[in-house]
Design a protein around this motif. Structure first.
Motif, short mmCIF file in Angstrom:
data_model
loop_
_atom_site.label_atom_id
_atom_site.label_comp_id
_atom_site.label_asym_id
_atom_site.label_seq_id
_atom_site.Cartn_x
_atom_site.Cartn_y
_atom_site.Cartn_z
N UNK A 54 0.84 -1.22 0.00
CA UNK A 54 0.00 0.00 0.00
C UNK A 54 0.86 1.25 0.00
N UNK A 55 1.94 1.25 0.77
CA UNK A 55 2.83 2.40 0.80
C UNK A 55 3.38 2.72 -0.59
N UNK A 56 3.76 1.69 -1.32
CA UNK A 56 4.30 1.92 -2.67
C UNK A 56 3.24 2.54 -3.58
N UNK A 78 1.57 9.93 0.80
CA UNK A 78 2.26 9.82 2.08
C UNK A 78 3.36 10.86 2.23
N UNK A 79 4.03 11.19 1.12
CA UNK A 79 5.05 12.24 1.16
C UNK A 79 4.43 13.58 1.55
N UNK A 80 3.31 13.91 0.93
CA UNK A 80 2.63 15.17 1.25
C UNK A 80 2.18 15.20 2.70
N UNK A 84 11.16 -1.62 0.44
CA UNK A 84 11.21 -1.86 1.88
C UNK A 84 11.89 -3.19 2.17
N UNK A 85 12.43 -3.29 3.38
CA UNK A 85 12.97 -4.58 3.84
C UNK A 85 11.78 -5.42 4.26
#
Length: 440
Positions: free
Chosen positions: A124-126, A132-134, A151-152
């Motif tokens: 989801x982050x990708x 998310x940056x904003x 991510x690891x």
């Protein structure tokens, strides 16, 4: 043991220092400090813990990327054993971003362990890296941070519970819903140590962040009560300093559970009575005897935001006002209000009056309407910037301060023509909250 960390931890519990007065940089200069036999802490914006056993070393969280090199040196300065396991308490970036140094050591890489939802979170982050940056720019002051796309990932995942062994010490891992849906807390029965991750952070639980995905206050309280039954001697939190002594640990956990339960039950009672969200927001308050606890202050999240999240969880996104179901665009509504008020300048002037009267909630609403009605009017933006800057000074929680500072910077940027992020940095001084995090 009587380390500097534990000395400050006692002062924090007694209320002689506030969480934002704890000198993390000073405490870090001492390296990783042993809190109890075979368990060390490296305090940071996302604490890192190391557990030493006969069969190797286990990490519980690995901190943020910025601090990773210093963290690696600190842990290795305390113990040179092979890292067998690295447990992620959840998938927030300030807890999972310090594996590089350990992964690059000779021999087999450490086994990263996490609840199975962490891998889904990274996917989801990708997909939402730009958003998310904003959010981190606006909310936390990370004005030059770009959200990562890789991510690891965990090597070993579990659903509900898992036990890891280091020979003479075991880590009993348990899943919980709380600030995230992928939370892990751990108990070390041989050492009497409880590792909570962000289920306890020396502040109002982060169960309501307005720019993040769903939180789970009911299940969070259940997990806290389950932890309290263990009679742990030491609580090691995701943020902040340890709590020592079984009585203190039980009290902190049960108080936090009671706090959440009260907000949930008050909100549900009003929902069941047919109240709109607006009424509920201004009626629900935390129990005063709990709100005064040193570990339940609104340093980051706030009760009002938790109420909104309870509504979202149980009642959906509509707030009960029929006009809000399918409203006109904000700018269209703002222009209509401005026309009724003899122009956007008049609305902005009324915002100044409201601010002078001490009603900054109303002042912000009016200033926002004026700016939406006249988005190129520099005088309107001067007022909008002023009103939101005043709001920043009066807000206790870092989330609210970040959002309002961003709004002030937007208007100042409009007036000056300067880069928004540069203006935001000036407005905030580059730091907005007491324990920086990346937590979408």
């Amino acid at each position: 043991m009587d380390t500097p960390i534990l000395q400050y931890a006692d002062k924090l519990w007694r209320g002689s220092v506030r969480p934002d007065e704890v000198p993390l940089s000073e405490l870090r200069r001492g390296g990783a400090q042993e809190i109890t036999y075979g368990v060390a802490m490296w305090p940071a914006s996302g604490n890192v813990y190391a557990v030493r056993g006969e069969d190797g070393l286990a990490l519980f969280d690995t901190g943020n990327a910025l601090d990773a090199p210093a963290m690696y040196r600190a842990i290795r300065g305390w113990c040179d054993q092979t890292v067998k396991y690295a447990v992620f308490s959840h998938g927030h970036l300030d807890h999972v971003s310090g594996m590089e140094g350990f992964d690059e050591e000779p021999g087999p890489r450490p086994t990263v362990v996490a609840q199975e939802g962490v891998a889904r979170r990274f996917v989801r982050y990708a997909r939402t890296a730009g958003y998310n940056t904003v959010v981190d720019q606006r909310e936390n002051g990370f004005v030059r941070m770009g959200w990562p796309n890789t991510y690891r990932t965990p090597d070993l995942t579990y659903e509900d519970r898992l036990t890891l062994s280091l020979g003479d010490v075991t880590l009993q891992l348990r899943h919980a819903l709380g600030e995230t849906d992928d939370a892990t807390w751990a108990f070390l029965p041989e050492r009497g140590v409880l590792l909570t991750g962000d289920l306890f952070v020396w502040a109002v639980p982060g169960a309501g962040d307005p720019q993040k995905v769903q939180r789970y206050p009911d299940e969070w309280a259940v997990a806290l009560r389950r932890m309290a039954t263990l009679d742990a001697d030491i609580l090691l939190p995701g943020h902040g300093l340890p709590i020592t002594g079984a009585a203190r640990v039980r009290r902190a956990l049960t108080d936090t559970a009671d706090y959440l339960d009260s907000l949930v039950e008050q909100t549900l009672d009003l929902m069941n009575a047919g109240a709109r969200l607006d009424e509920i927001l201004h009626a629900v308050t935390p129990p005063p005897e709990l709100a005064d606890r040193a570990y339940l202050r609104p340093h980051y999240d706030e009760p009002e935001f938790i109420v909104r999240n309870v509504w979202r969880l149980h009642g959906g996104w509509h707030d009960g006002n029929p006009a809000h179901l399918k409203p006109a665009p904000d700018a269209v509504f703002a222009r209509a209000v401005a026309e009724l008020s003899a122009g956007a300048g008049t609305v902005a002037g009324r915002a100044v009056e409201a601010a002078a009267d001490g009603d900054l909630r109303l002042a912000c609403q009016l200033a926002e309407l004026a700016a939406q009605a006249a988005p190129d009017d520099h005088k309107v933006h001067e007022i909008r910037a002023l009103v939101y800057a005043l709001r920043v000074q009066q807000e206790p929680g870092a989330i609210a301060r970040g959002v309002y500072a961003w709004a002030a910077a937007e208007s100042r940027s409009k007036i000056t023509g300067l880069d928004l992020l540069d203006v935001y940095h000036e407005v905030t001084g580059g730091r907005l909250w007491w324990m920086p995090s990346s937590a979408c």
